[in-house]
Design a protein around this motif. Structure first.
Motif, mmCIF file in Angstrom:
data_model
loop_
_atom_site.group_PDB
_atom_site.id
_atom_site.type_symbol
_atom_site.label_atom_id
_atom_site.label_comp_id
_atom_site.label_asym_id
_atom_site.label_seq_id
_atom_site.Cartn_x
_atom_site.Cartn_y
_atom_site.Cartn_z
ATOM 1 N N GLN A 141 -29.261 45.607 34.080
ATOM 2 C CA GLN A 141 -28.850 44.460 33.268
ATOM 3 C C GLN A 141 -27.343 44.347 33.208
ATOM 4 O O GLN A 141 -26.761 43.259 33.284
ATOM 5 C CB GLN A 141 -29.423 44.601 31.855
ATOM 6 N N LEU A 142 -26.702 45.509 33.034
ATOM 7 C CA LEU A 142 -25.253 45.500 32.958
ATOM 8 C C LEU A 142 -24.655 44.963 34.264
ATOM 9 O O LEU A 142 -23.708 44.169 34.250
ATOM 10 C CB LEU A 142 -24.737 46.918 32.671
ATOM 11 N N ARG A 143 -25.156 45.408 35.358
ATOM 12 C CA ARG A 143 -24.627 44.942 36.628
ATOM 13 C C ARG A 143 -24.794 43.449 36.766
ATOM 14 O O ARG A 143 -23.887 42.722 37.211
ATOM 15 C CB ARG A 143 -25.359 45.669 37.774
ATOM 16 N N ARG A 187 -25.017 41.306 34.395
ATOM 17 C CA ARG A 187 -24.093 40.669 33.473
ATOM 18 C C ARG A 187 -22.705 40.613 34.057
ATOM 19 O O ARG A 187 -21.994 39.619 33.993
ATOM 20 C CB ARG A 187 -24.081 41.465 32.165
#
Lengths: 305, 566
Positions: free
Chosen positions: B10-12, B14
């Motif tokens: 998810q972070l990537r 984002r």
């Protein structure tokens, strides 16, 4: 928590490097009082999620001062940097929240789509300061003090304040300076100490967290990450459920008109702009997924039907 | 751990959405904005330059067009006018400035004066405060002193009170003692009176007995002896026929002899020679009893010598001291009180008692050497001195009762009678007769030279005067004239104090001479009877005839006294 340290470091590094594009537009009424023939162009910045708006206030004021050279000291027009305030979709932005928190809370809840509001367009006002809703932007020392206070509060919840108390002032300063100057290694050198355990526990005593819901005061409860009775690690789901229930109970007791919706499924849970799975252990989240002030800022956004 | 992986993914995602797309764009955009603002700045500058250049251009054009034109002249005139006005304004402003600076100077001067005044006032103030403190100190010290003095005063007052009380007590005691004293005195006087009365009676009885005895003896003597010297009448019994008894400390009794024992004989030889004193001898005198000789000289002492009348031996009895200077004359009292009078050059006469050898009186008052003194009575003494006065002294009061101013040094005097009339011989060649009642001379007798000594006979009508013209003159006192003059070729009077004497029966006159000889004249014939010239070596100062007439004693300047007899 036994996790592979490589992954954790990647995640924390990823978190550190997060940026949001923000576009600062001058308000219409202030535009009309511009001193020069040209109106100011929009001002774009890539800002870190975990910083605070007062950190960049110098840049903003410098940019706009060129347009208002003579007017800035003129009190009749009320144009002054002293009166500077930021607004998004007619909501005045509080300066003591991290930028990421503000973005997640307001953009996700107000707009229908999830990701089509970048760059985040913030309107800069230089007059008509909303005295009732905001406090004026502070200087750098105040923001630093606010950060340290939050940090101490977190440590108090986690280790009864022992670790932060044992640290020297030099380390405190280093925390803030490395945050301000975007130095990952310096920051995490010291932040490591704050993520350690005390009292022969394998976890924090209580998890420092805040839950933000739109148009509400944030929720903060005492929550232990480990259930001793049932001998299991608490998850994010447990935390949110517990907090919502507790909050609703308080509201009932005080005869509030609108009671909180405690159904988790009605909310989207956003931390750092992502929605972590609900079964994530809360201890891990507190250790690696907190903001630099060691708090878990959780935004609950109602799902649009 | 799939939740971690989910989070990471998810972070990537984002990151890609939020950051990657926009970061480059924002960067470039900011750079464009910067460039734009720089260009804008330059543009505005250039516009300003253009404006100013255009302005200059138009100015220049204007100038070039209107060089000769009236509007230009007007412009110049107006410019000149403006210029003059500006100059005037400047002048007035300068003048005003000058005035203001003058005012400033004067005001500053005034301020300085005020400051000076203030300083002086402050100094005065300091001085005054100093004075004030010093005065306060003095006041404090004065107050302290006052307190101390008050305290002392109180103590003194208390002491005074105590002393007063003691004094009162003592006074009372003294009064008591006085009362007892007076009482005791009264008793004592009563007792003494009784004693005296008893003594008087005894004495009277004794006297009566003696008188009877003497009368008897006189009757016998009348029958036996034919007395050639009839003038040697029996004088009043009080002086020569009375016998007194007084005891000495050495137990001897000295009596004045009766007149019928008197047998005047011209001595023939020197019986005894002795040295008396340490220095010169000036006076020599026989005691009326004839057993004592008194000598006095410059050793300031009066030596008393005892004479054995039978064999003529002389020995020292005692010495009377007390004089402070040379003894000039000696006299014994002939009333039997055993007093000896010595007068000396220390301006005083002294009276000793012979019985106890005690100095009884010192009579001071003369202003110069006392040359002569005689007993008039036992309590009245006459003295004559170099200060040209004669004084009469009362021994009971020990005072000088009369002073007679003679006007000349008195060398010798004799008592005429017991009432105090005197005859004195003076340096101015006069013999003065003094009245006892007043202080003036009864009469004066002038001689040829200064009188050195006087001698009167027992009957008081013949006066022998020795004078400096080397003569002795015998004067009859009833007629006050010289009846005889005695002189000799070798008889020289060289001193003012040479003494000449008459024999007790006035048959002979004796004097010492300058060369050490002793001359004896016969008074009736006036011729020289005897000359002793071998014994003395120096001037013979004084001679004395033994009361019984058998001896003559002479003293010379060189300490030697010689007793002449037969």
């Amino acid at each position: 928590m036994n996790t592979s340290p490589l992954d954790d470091k990647e995640i924390t590094r990823e978190l550190w490097q997060s940026r949001i594009p923000i576009c600062f537009l001058l308000s219409e009424e202030d535009k009309s009082k511009v001193n020069r023939s040209e109106t100011p162009e929009p001002f774009y910045l890539m800002l870190s999620r975990h910083l605070y708006f007062p950190c960049i206030i110098d840049k903003i004021s410098r940019y706009y001062s060129t347009y208002y050279k003579e007017n800035l000291t003129d009190s009749t027009n009320n144009i002054s940097l002293h009166n500077l305030w930021l607004e998004y979709e007619s909501i005045p932005l509080k300066w003591h929240y991290p930028i990421g928190v503000l973005y997640d809370l307001y953009t996700s809840s107000l707009s229908s789509t999830s990701s089509c509001h970048l760059p985040w367009q913030i309107i800069v006002h230089l007059s008509k300061f909303p005295e009732n809703e905001l406090i004026r932007f502070p200087d750098k020392e105040t923001i630093e003090a606010h950060y340290m206070t939050t940090l101490k509060e977190a440590d108090a919840l986690k280790h009864k304040g022992q670790i932060i108390g044992d640290m020297q002032k030099r380390d405190h300063k280093q925390l803030w300076n490395s945050l301000f100057q975007d130095k990952y290694e310096n920051f995490w050198n010291i932040n490591m100490k704050l993520m350690s355990y005390t009292d022969n526990l394998q976890y924090f005593r209580y998890i420092p967290f805040r839950i933000y819901i739109l148009d509400r005061v944030f929720i903060q409860k005492l929550f232990s990450p480990y259930d001793i009775e049932h001998d299991k690690w608490m998850t994010l789901n447990d935390l949110i459920q517990f907090s919502l229930n507790h909050e609703a109970q308080c509201e009932r007791l005080s005869n509030e008109k609108e009671i909180l919706n405690i159904n988790i499924k009605d909310y989207r849970i956003i931390i750092h702009g992502v929605q972590p799975p609900l079964h994530t252990p809360i201890q891990w989240l507190s250790e690696y997924f907190s903001y630099p002030d060691n708090f878990l800022h959780i935004c609950l956004v109602e799902k649009r039907m | 751990m799939e939740w971690k992986q989910i989070i990471y993914n998810q972070l990537r995602e984002r990151h890609r959405q939020e950051q990657d797309i926009y970061s480059e764009i924002v960067k470039h955009y900011n750079r464009l904005i910067e460039n734009y603002s720089i260009i804008l700045l330059r543009c505005t500058e250039q516009e300003r330059d253009i404006l100013s250049l255009r302005q200059e251009n138009t100015d220049l054009q204007k100038n070039s067009v209107s060089v000769a034109g009236l509007p230009v002249n007007d412009k110049v005139k107006t410019l000149e006018h403006d210029y003059m006005k500006a100059k005037d304004e400047i002048l007035t402003l300068l003048r005003e400035r000058g005035d203001i600076t003058k005012e400033v100077i004067s005001l500053s001067r005034i301020v300085k004066e005020r400051d000076d005044k203030l300083d002086s006032e402050e100094k005065k103030n300091q001085v005054l405060t100093k004075e004030n403190t010093s005065l306060k100190q003095r006041l404090d010290s004065a107050e302290e002193k006052l307190n101390a003095l008050q305290r002392v005063n109180e103590t003194i007052h208390d002491e005074f009170q105590a002393l007063h009380l003691a004094y009162m007590q003592l006074e009372r005691r003294q009064q008591e003692l006085d009362a007892t004293n007076a009482f005791l005195r009264r008793e004592m006087t009563e007792k003494l009176d009784k004693q005296c009365n008893a003594l008087d009676e005894e004495v009277q009885q004794h006297q009566k007995r003696i008188e009877e005895d003497v009368k008897r003896k006189l009757d016998e003597a009348k029958n036996d002896v034919t007395n050639s010297n009839s003038t040697a009448s029996i004088t009043t019994p009080t002086s020569s026929t009375s016998m007194f008894r007084s005891s000495n400390l050495d137990g001897k009794i000295h009596r004045s002899p009766a007149s019928d024992f008197m047998k005047v004989v011209v001595p023939t030889r020197a019986i005894t020679k002795w040295d008396c004193g340490d220095n010169e001898l000036h006076a020599i005198q026989f005691h009326p009893s004839g057993s004592l000789i008194a000598t006095g000289g410059s050793d300031r002492k009066i030596h008393i010598w005892e004479m054995n009348t039978s064999n003529g031996q002389v020995q020292q009895s005692y010495v009377l001291t007390g004089n402070n200077s040379t003894v000039t004359a000696i006299d014994f009292d002939n009333e039997g009180n055993n007093l000896i009078l010595g007068c000396s050059e220390d301006f005083a006469c002294r009276v000793w008692g012979l019985a106890d050898q005690r100095l009884r009186h010192t009579l001071t008052g003369h202003g110069a050497k006392v040359f002569c003194a005689k007993f008039i009575t036992a309590s009245l003494i006459a003295s004559g001195s170099q200060d040209r006065t004669l004084k009469l002294w009362d021994l009971q009061n020990r005072q000088c009762v009369r002073t007679l101013f003679a006007g000349s040094k008195c060398h010798d005097l004799v008592a005429h009678d017991a009432s105090g009339s005197l005859i004195s011989g003076h340096f101015d060649k006069k013999i003065r007769f003094w009245d006892s009642k007043n202080d003036s001379t009864k009469c004066e007798l002038q001689l040829q030279a200064a009188i050195t000594s006087l001698a009167i006979n027992r009957e008081k009508h013949l006066l022998l005067a020795c004078s400096r013209d080397d003569t002795l003159k015998l004067i009859e006192l009833r007629e006050n004239r010289v009846i005889q003059t005695f002189s000799h070729d070798d008889f020289k009077v060289t001193s003012d104090t040479i003494k000449a004497v008459l024999s007790p029966d006035c048959a002979y006159a004796c004097a010492g001479g300058n060369d050490g000889s002793v001359f004896i004249w016969n008074t009736s014939t006036g011729k020289i009877e005897k000359i002793f010239n071998k014994e003395h070596s120096t001037i013979v100062n004084a001679v004395a005839w033994h009361p019984e007439g058998r001896f003559i004693v002479s003293c010379e300047k060189q300490r030697r006294a010689i007793l002449w007899g037969e």
